[in-house]
Write an enzyme that holds these catalytic residues in place. Structure first.
Site, short mmCIF file in Angstrom:
data_model
loop_
_atom_site.label_atom_id
_atom_site.label_comp_id
_atom_site.label_asym_id
_atom_site.label_seq_id
_atom_site.Cartn_x
_atom_site.Cartn_y
_atom_site.Cartn_z
N ARG A 1 11.21 -1.40 11.07
CA ARG A 1 10.10 -1.02 11.95
C ARG A 1 9.97 -2.03 13.07
NH1 ARG A 1 4.82 0.37 8.38
NH2 ARG A 1 3.87 -0.75 10.12
N LYS B 1 0.83 -1.20 0.00
CA LYS B 1 0.00 0.00 0.00
C LYS B 1 0.88 1.27 0.00
CE LYS B 1 -2.29 -1.04 3.85
NZ LYS B 1 -1.71 -2.35 4.20
N ARG C 1 -0.52 -8.71 13.33
CA ARG C 1 -1.10 -7.70 12.43
C ARG C 1 -1.94 -8.37 11.34
NH1 ARG C 1 4.08 -4.93 10.54
NH2 ARG C 1 2.78 -3.53 9.30
N ARG D 1 -9.65 1.13 8.66
CA ARG D 1 -9.28 -0.23 9.06
C ARG D 1 -10.50 -0.98 9.58
NH1 ARG D 1 -3.65 0.53 8.66
NH2 ARG D 1 -2.50 -0.97 9.87
N ARG E 1 11.88 -5.87 5.11
CA ARG E 1 11.70 -4.44 4.80
C ARG E 1 12.63 -3.56 5.65
NH1 ARG E 1 5.77 -1.79 4.87
NH2 ARG E 1 5.74 -2.35 7.07
P1 AMP Z 1 0.65 0.61 9.02
O1 AMP Z 1 1.84 1.48 8.79
O2 AMP Z 1 -0.55 1.01 8.18
O3 AMP Z 1 0.98 -0.87 8.91
O4 AMP Z 1 0.18 0.87 10.53
C1 AMP Z 1 1.04 0.57 11.61
C2 AMP Z 1 0.23 0.53 12.89
O5 AMP Z 1 -0.38 1.81 13.12
C3 AMP Z 1 -0.93 -0.46 12.90
O6 AMP Z 1 -0.52 -1.77 13.25
C4 AMP Z 1 -1.85 0.17 13.94
O7 AMP Z 1 -1.35 -0.05 15.24
C5 AMP Z 1 -1.68 1.66 13.67
N1 AMP Z 1 -2.66 2.16 12.67
C6 AMP Z 1 -2.41 2.66 11.43
N2 AMP Z 1 -3.54 3.02 10.80
C7 AMP Z 1 -4.56 2.74 11.67
C8 AMP Z 1 -5.98 2.86 11.62
N3 AMP Z 1 -6.61 3.34 10.53
N4 AMP Z 1 -6.69 2.48 12.70
C9 AMP Z 1 -6.10 1.98 13.80
N5 AMP Z 1 -4.76 1.81 13.91
C10 AMP Z 1 -3.99 2.19 12.87
#
Ligand code: AMP
Length: 214
Positions: free
Chosen positions: A153, A13, A164, A85, A120
């Protein structure tokens, strides 16, 4: 045009949204990046979000919506990466009249996700994304573009990746149904490398644009 990218962690994404930003002028809004920035800057919101993020759990909607509202221009073209989400976040977009035209569901196998995420590495200065095997930097640990140090990360460790993925599976079915019911859902195969997936994505968006004009 407003686009939502749906897909498990590691579907690409972020990479695809960056390409849409560079090549098509979309504004790339990643709630994950925005939350990581709050954590890095040690804000009150960041301190609360951190506890959930390091366990691979979703951050409470109220916190995510707060960072999103601060950073989203509802009138421009944008691509949302990592938001919504769940259904309540999707409804929040609709209620605020910032709903997307198209939701893209990126389909990718679990084994590919795990290999992508565990390899990554990200530049701490410019955010460019590398992979230890598929897209290594010229010099180990150093960004080709800006010379910044690369890091992994916290939540890209294997045990957190599994959590996740579990969270994604639980929430995504409903969310995908939500956009399908509204005739906004398109699927894109995201198992291949980024350029190939980007090409498929543009094709799907193009079809959508043509339909819209007729
Ligand atoms: P990502 O970079 O999109 O994989 O997001 C990393 C982490 O940020 C996720 O595992 C969640 O803990 C938090 N996060 C990101 N976007 C959201 C969202 N829309 N709702 C809730 N938690 C989020």
């Amino acid at each position: 045009m407003k686009i939502i990218l749906l897909g498990p962690p590691g579907a690409g994404k972020g990479t695809l949204a960056k390409l849409l930003e560079e090549r098509k002028g979309f504004s790339h809004i990643s709630t994950g990046d925005l939350l990581r920035k709050e954590v890095k800057e040690n804000t009150a919101l960041g301190a609360k979000a951190k506890k959930f993020m390091e366990k691979g759990l979703l951050v409470p909607d109220s916190l995510v919506v707060e960072v999103l509202k601060k950073n989203l221009n509802p009138n421009g073209s944008f691509v949302l990466d990592g938001f919504p989400r769940n259904i309540s976040q999707a409804k929040m977009l609709e209620e605020n009249n910032i709903d997307a035209d198209t939701a893209i569901s990126l389909k990718v196998k679990d084994a590919i996700v795990i290999s992508r995420l565990s390899g990554r590495r990200i530049c701490s200065k410019c955010g460019k994304i590398y992979h230890l095997v598929n897209m290594p930097p010229k010099k180990e640990g150093v960004c080709d573009v800006c010379g910044g140090a690369l890091f992994q990360r916290e939540d890209d460790r294997e045990e957190v990746i599994k959590k996740r993925l579990e969270v994604y599976r639980k929430e995504s079915e409903e969310l995908i149904g939500y956009y399908a019911e509204r005739s906004k859902l398109k699927e894109v195969d995201a198992n291949a490398e980024a350029e190939e997936t980007y090409r498929k994505l543009i094709e799907v968006l193009g079809e959508d644009g043509k339909k819209r004009k007729n």
